[in-house]
Write a protein that holds these residues in place. Structure first.
Motif, PDB file in Angstrom:
ATOM      1  N   VAL A   1      -3.128  20.728   3.311  1.00  0.00           N
ATOM      2  CA  VAL A   1      -2.062  19.954   3.971  1.00  0.00           C
ATOM      3  C   VAL A   1      -2.398  18.477   3.746  1.00  0.00           C
ATOM      4  O   VAL A   1      -3.535  18.065   3.979  1.00  0.00           O
ATOM      5  N   PRO A   2      -1.444  17.691   3.268  1.00  0.00           N
ATOM      6  CA  PRO A   2      -1.777  16.287   3.006  1.00  0.00           C
ATOM      7  C   PRO A   2      -2.106  15.511   4.278  1.00  0.00           C
ATOM      8  O   PRO A   2      -1.532  15.767   5.334  1.00  0.00           O
ATOM      9  N   VAL A   3      -3.057  14.599   4.144  1.00  0.00           N
ATOM     10  CA  VAL A   3      -3.444  13.739   5.270  1.00  0.00           C
ATOM     11  C   VAL A   3      -3.156  12.294   4.892  1.00  0.00           C
ATOM     12  O   VAL A   3      -3.601  11.817   3.851  1.00  0.00           O
ATOM     13  N   GLY A   4      -2.396  11.623   5.725  1.00  0.00           N
ATOM     14  CA  GLY A   4      -2.131  10.192   5.517  1.00  0.00           C
ATOM     15  C   GLY A   4      -2.734   9.391   6.653  1.00  0.00           C
ATOM     16  O   GLY A   4      -3.337   9.946   7.571  1.00  0.00           O
TER      17      GLY A   4
ATOM     18  N   VAL B   1       0.827  -1.211   0.000  1.00  0.00           N
ATOM     19  CA  VAL B   1       0.000   0.000   0.000  1.00  0.00           C
ATOM     20  C   VAL B   1       0.863   1.264   0.000  1.00  0.00           C
ATOM     21  O   VAL B   1       0.441   2.324  -0.441  1.00  0.00           O
ATOM     22  N   HIS B   2       2.093   1.137   0.458  1.00  0.00           N
ATOM     23  CA  HIS B   2       2.978   2.306   0.505  1.00  0.00           C
ATOM     24  C   HIS B   2       3.569   2.646  -0.857  1.00  0.00           C
ATOM     25  O   HIS B   2       4.152   3.703  -1.027  1.00  0.00           O
ATOM     26  N   LYS B   3       3.478   1.718  -1.805  1.00  0.00           N
ATOM     27  CA  LYS B   3       4.177   1.954  -3.073  1.00  0.00           C
ATOM     28  C   LYS B   3       3.205   2.228  -4.217  1.00  0.00           C
ATOM     29  O   LYS B   3       3.590   2.189  -5.380  1.00  0.00           O
ATOM     30  N   LEU B   4       1.935   2.463  -3.881  1.00  0.00           N
ATOM     31  CA  LEU B   4       0.927   2.613  -4.938  1.00  0.00           C
ATOM     32  C   LEU B   4       1.259   3.764  -5.891  1.00  0.00           C
ATOM     33  O   LEU B   4       1.107   3.631  -7.103  1.00  0.00           O
TER      34      LEU B   4
ATOM     35  N   LEU C   1     -13.604  13.929   4.093  1.00  0.00           N
ATOM     36  CA  LEU C   1     -12.165  14.230   4.031  1.00  0.00           C
ATOM     37  C   LEU C   1     -11.834  14.467   2.563  1.00  0.00           C
ATOM     38  O   LEU C   1     -11.842  13.540   1.755  1.00  0.00           O
ATOM     39  N   PRO C   2     -11.565  15.722   2.183  1.00  0.00           N
ATOM     40  CA  PRO C   2     -11.420  16.025   0.755  1.00  0.00           C
ATOM     41  C   PRO C   2     -10.244  15.272   0.145  1.00  0.00           C
ATOM     42  O   PRO C   2      -9.175  15.162   0.755  1.00  0.00           O
ATOM     43  N   HIS C   3     -10.459  14.767  -1.070  1.00  0.00           N
ATOM     44  CA  HIS C   3      -9.374  14.079  -1.771  1.00  0.00           C
ATOM     45  C   HIS C   3      -9.405  14.388  -3.256  1.00  0.00           C
ATOM     46  O   HIS C   3      -8.623  13.846  -4.032  1.00  0.00           O
ATOM     47  N   GLY C   4     -10.329  15.232  -3.655  1.00  0.00           N
ATOM     48  CA  GLY C   4     -10.421  15.617  -5.057  1.00  0.00           C
ATOM     49  C   GLY C   4     -11.111  16.961  -5.093  1.00  0.00           C
ATOM     50  O   GLY C   4     -10.576  17.962  -4.615  1.00  0.00           O
ATOM     51  N   GLU C   5     -12.314  16.957  -5.597  1.00  0.00           N
ATOM     52  CA  GLU C   5     -13.094  18.189  -5.609  1.00  0.00           C
ATOM     53  C   GLU C   5     -13.281  18.673  -4.171  1.00  0.00           C
ATOM     54  O   GLU C   5     -13.401  17.864  -3.256  1.00  0.00           O
ATOM     55  N   PHE C   6     -13.314  19.984  -4.003  1.00  0.00           N
ATOM     56  CA  PHE C   6     -13.473  20.520  -2.651  1.00  0.00           C
ATOM     57  C   PHE C   6     -14.558  21.591  -2.635  1.00  0.00           C
ATOM     58  O   PHE C   6     -14.544  22.513  -3.463  1.00  0.00           O
ATOM     59  N   ASP C   7     -15.500  21.467  -1.713  1.00  0.00           N
ATOM     60  CA  ASP C   7     -16.593  22.431  -1.595  1.00  0.00           C
ATOM     61  C   ASP C   7     -16.099  23.650  -0.825  1.00  0.00           C
ATOM     62  O   ASP C   7     -16.345  23.805   0.359  1.00  0.00           O
TER      63      ASP C   7
ATOM     64  N   ASP D   1      -6.994   7.140  -4.286  1.00  0.00           N
ATOM     65  CA  ASP D   1      -8.321   6.499  -4.374  1.00  0.00           C
ATOM     66  C   ASP D   1      -8.271   5.061  -3.868  1.00  0.00           C
ATOM     67  O   ASP D   1      -9.135   4.623  -3.108  1.00  0.00           O
ATOM     68  N   VAL D   2      -7.244   4.335  -4.292  1.00  0.00           N
ATOM     69  CA  VAL D   2      -7.143   2.928  -3.876  1.00  0.00           C
ATOM     70  C   VAL D   2      -6.867   2.841  -2.372  1.00  0.00           C
ATOM     71  O   VAL D   2      -7.476   2.046  -1.648  1.00  0.00           O
ATOM     72  N   ARG D   3      -5.997   3.717  -1.907  1.00  0.00           N
ATOM     73  CA  ARG D   3      -5.662   3.673  -0.470  1.00  0.00           C
ATOM     74  C   ARG D   3      -6.900   4.006   0.375  1.00  0.00           C
ATOM     75  O   ARG D   3      -7.119   3.417   1.420  1.00  0.00           O
ATOM     76  N   ARG D   4      -7.700   4.951  -0.112  1.00  0.00           N
ATOM     77  CA  ARG D   4      -8.946   5.266   0.614  1.00  0.00           C
ATOM     78  C   ARG D   4      -9.878   4.065   0.643  1.00  0.00           C
ATOM     79  O   ARG D   4     -10.496   3.765   1.664  1.00  0.00           O
TER      80      ARG D   4
END
Ligand SMILES: CC(C)(COP(=O)([O-])OP(=O)([O-])OC[C@H]1O[C@@H](n2cnc3c(N)ncnc32)[C@H](O)[C@@H]1OP(=O)([O-])[O-])[C@@H](O)C(=O)NCCC(=O)NCCSC(=O)C[C@@](C)(O)CC(=O)[O-]
Ligand SMILES: NC(=O)C1=CN([C@@H]2O[C@H](COP(=O)(O)OP(=O)(O)OC[C@H]3O[C@@H](n4cnc5c(N)ncnc54)[C@H](OP(=O)(O)O)[C@@H]3O)[C@@H](O)[C@H]2O)C=CC1
Length: 590
Positions: free
Chosen positions: A148-151, A79-82, A120-126, A94-97
């Motif tokens: 800010v990225p969220v992992g 999963v870390h190398k996707l 949790l926004p990952h693409g389009e954001f309202d 998307d896959v990790r989500r």
């Protein structure tokens, strides 16, 4: 590792499409191995250079997200190398989500696991909805927002519950490190976390005419009857806050009255300040010559390093422990129990004492606290006291007892930024969003346990990395961009394919200490033991591993003699712009 996905031409044409994806993958990998098998001692060219490879090579992007998620779950794909393997960062997310969401449902820890991450926004954001939600509550003079990225790290098992912990950071290597620590904890039967005390504090500065008047006021406040009256006044301002204690400190004619309140699921700074005003009104009735100088007199002590928080506690005082098994320390962390104890004692205890540290007897508690605070909408300015922590390592038989004691974790699951949609989603992932309706404060308790156990995970991994001299390498690898995902993918294909020719297994190249070693079978040996995955194969692989392992105490000359594995040359002039766009003059050499 990409060799794992080398598939025969037959497979590439999807003639095996009726097989489950993992079966297809295994079949194709076996076929590829068979196709490349060479007699012992043969001088045949490595797979990467052979004609067979070019036709047989099959990249992950041809699989659907659903198939990829299944491969990750079956530990056939890391999963870390996707990002690298898919050559598409958005798809990797998307896959990790998908994997995370399904893991949340499987853990069975939280309600509505399928929708927990939706906000949790990952693409389009309202952004319009966002501006509406922050107006009048969270920020003034708004000009935009700061992505800010969220992992996510985990599974992390604490008090028998399994968590997937969201962390927001821009520090590469932080999640990888914390994740390794989570894995070590979970492989060692989990962590136990306890809350010893709970009291958010506010200490106004009251000015009185004399020290005798001050002493009289202190005695009055401390009498049980008056304390109860002040408590009633304080508690009248809130449905959820409950005053725990009043601590009076005197400096000349200054009286600091430190109110400590159990704030339920809120961090509580507004709540406790409101209660304080009401209690002071009552105090003033009995001491009319007292003057309120400042509602916060700094004995609280909020958003500043202070011994009072370290000694007395503020917010939740939490202690969290685990017993790391010897084999986990050796196989996953590549070090020994003794070496970790040695580093901890001399760095976190003695080193911090030499530095005159105030609650900083740890390696990087603030890293984890900050990332969790940002992700969950807690006040990042309170990281300063919330990350006060002493990390203790002791031998337990042949295993390692490890604990973090954190006296002032200031967090909430209601109030402040916690109700903003993205931050609320992070709390939902942890199963502790909002107010706990059955037991007030239980959600914030859960978050405090998650903070402490995640800090423990971070401590485990960083102390191990220091013991093996891996800190700088990890940060050069994960904290500096050297190539694009597409270039990295090509490098991965080249390096793994040639290794696969010799072994029939995918491989990962890694650097330990100051050397580089090739780790065989890495890609198919990851996976958490809680889900049936084996231990990291590196230890088993390794007579070579012994040669490259540096125990603490290795002579400095040994590092130098062993040759550099890190890029270390700098040109004498900056001829062209680097990745930061910097092509300016260098500083003069003194
Ligand atoms: C980087 C590692 C973890 C490699 O460590 P490794 O042992 O080479 O990793 P690995 O590739 O063998 O993988 C082992 C496990 O690590 C995790 N892991 C591994 N890679 C990833 C990744 N990409 N994404 C997510 N998880 C990852 C993951 O759990 C994985 O198991 P798997 O899931 O594969 O079965 C290690 O070298 C390390 O922890 N280094 C320390 C880095 C660190 O802690 N940095 C924190 C910041 S330092 C700082 O800011 C403060 C400081 C240092 O100044 C404070 C002070 O003064 O001390
Ligand atoms: N004022 C100050 O000096 C400082 C303020 N801050 C800021 O304060 C904010 C946080 O203050 P805080 O008081 O936590 O939040 P809020 O001011 O948002 O207050 C929390 C609210 O939640 C209500 N509530 C509902 N359910 C619960 C529950 N289960 N447990 C607890 N409260 C519940 C409380 O009700 P009720 O009214 O009945 O208590 C209260 O109205 C942050 O934005 C922070 O940045 C930070 C530092 C200093």
């Amino acid at each position: 590792m990409a060799a794992l996905f080398v598939r025969s031409a037959l497979c590439a044409q999807r003639q095996q499409a009726h097989l489950p994806v993992v079966a297809r993958l295994l079949t194709s990998t076996t076929a590829a191995r068979r196709a490349t098998k060479t007699p012992k001692g043969s001088s045949a060219a490595p797979l990467a250079a052979s004609a067979t490879t070019n036709t047989a090579r099959m990249h992950l992007p041809s699989f659907s997200n659903e198939e990829l998620a299944e491969m990750v779950e079956n530990r056939k794909v890391s999963v870390h190398k996707l990002e690298t393997l898919l050559e598409d960062t958005q798809r990797a997310v998307d896959v990790r989500r998908m994997v995370t969401q399904r893991a949340l449902a499987k853990d069975g820890n939280i309600k509505n696991a399928d929708t927990a991450m939706d906000d949790l926004p990952h693409g389009e954001f309202d952004y319009r909805g966002f501006y509406d939600s922050i107006h009048g509550t969270n920020c003034e003079a708004v000009i935009g927002y700061m992505p800010v990225p969220v992992g996510v790290v985990g599974p992390l098992v604490v008090n028998g519950q399994t968590f997937r912990v969201p962390m927001a950071t821009t520090e590469g290597a932080l999640l990888a490190s914390t994740n390794r620590g989570c894995r070590a904890i979970t492989m060692s039967d989990g962590a136990t976390s306890v809350i010893l005390k709970n009291g958010m504090t506010r200490a106004p500065l009251v000015r009185v005419p004399s020290v005798a008047y001050a002493a009289e006021m202190k005695a009055w406040i401390e009498s049980p009857e008056n304390k109860q009256a002040l408590t009633n006044a304080f508690n009248s301002t809130t449905r959820f806050g409950r005053l725990q204690d009043i601590d009076v400190r005197i400096a000349g004619r200054n009286v600091y009255v430190r109110f400590a309140c159990h704030c339920g699921d809120a961090m509580g700074m507004n709540m406790v300040t409101k209660g304080t005003v009401e209690a002071l009104a009552l105090l003033n009735e009995h001491f009319p010559e007292a003057q309120m100088i400042a509602l916060s007199g700094n004995v609280c002590s909020d958003k500043k390093a202070a011994a009072i928080n370290w000694v007395e506690g503020r917010g939740r005082s939490v202690v969290c422990e685990t017993i790391l098994k010897k084999n986990v320390v050796e196989n996953l962390l590549h070090t020994t129990v003794d070496d970790m104890i040695f580093v901890n004692q001399n760095k976190n205890l003695i080193g911090s004492a030499v530095a005159g540290s105030l609650g900083g007897f740890n390696a990087h508690a603030a890293n984890i606290v900050a990332a969790l605070f940002i992700a969950t909408g807690n006040d990042p300015a309170q990281v300063i006291e919330s990350s006060q922590c002493i990390t203790v390592l002791e031998k337990e038989g042949e295993d390692l007892h490890m604990s973090v004691s954190m006296p002032s974790i200031e967090i909430g699951t209601v109030g402040g930024g916690t109700s903003l949609p993205a931050q609320a989603a992070a709390l939902k992932m942890l199963g502790c969003q909002g107010a706990n309706r059955e037991a007030t404060g239980a959600n914030a308790d859960t978050l405090a346990h998650v903070v402490a156990s995640s800090v423990l995970a971070g401590e485990i991994s960083l102390i191990a990395a220091l013991a093996t001299n891996d800190l700088l390498k990890a940060h050069i690898d994960l904290n500096r961009k050297t190539s694009s995902p597409a270039e990295q993918a090509q490098e991965a294909v080249a390096s793994n394919t040639s290794s696969a020719a010799a072994t029939g297994h995918p491989s990962a190249t890694t650097t330990r200490g100051m050397h580089t070693s090739s780790v065989v079978g890495h890609a198919i040996t990851f996976g958490h033991p809680s889900t049936g995955g084996p231990l990291n194969a590196r230890a088993a692989s390794s007579s070579a591993e012994q040669a490259i392992y540096y125990a603490p105490g290795t002579r400095l000359s040994t590092f130098a003699a062993s040759g550099p594995a890190l890029p270390h040359s700098v040109s004498s002039s900056a001829a062209s712009a680097d990745e930061y766009g910097s092509d300016g003059p260098m500083l003069p050499v003194p």
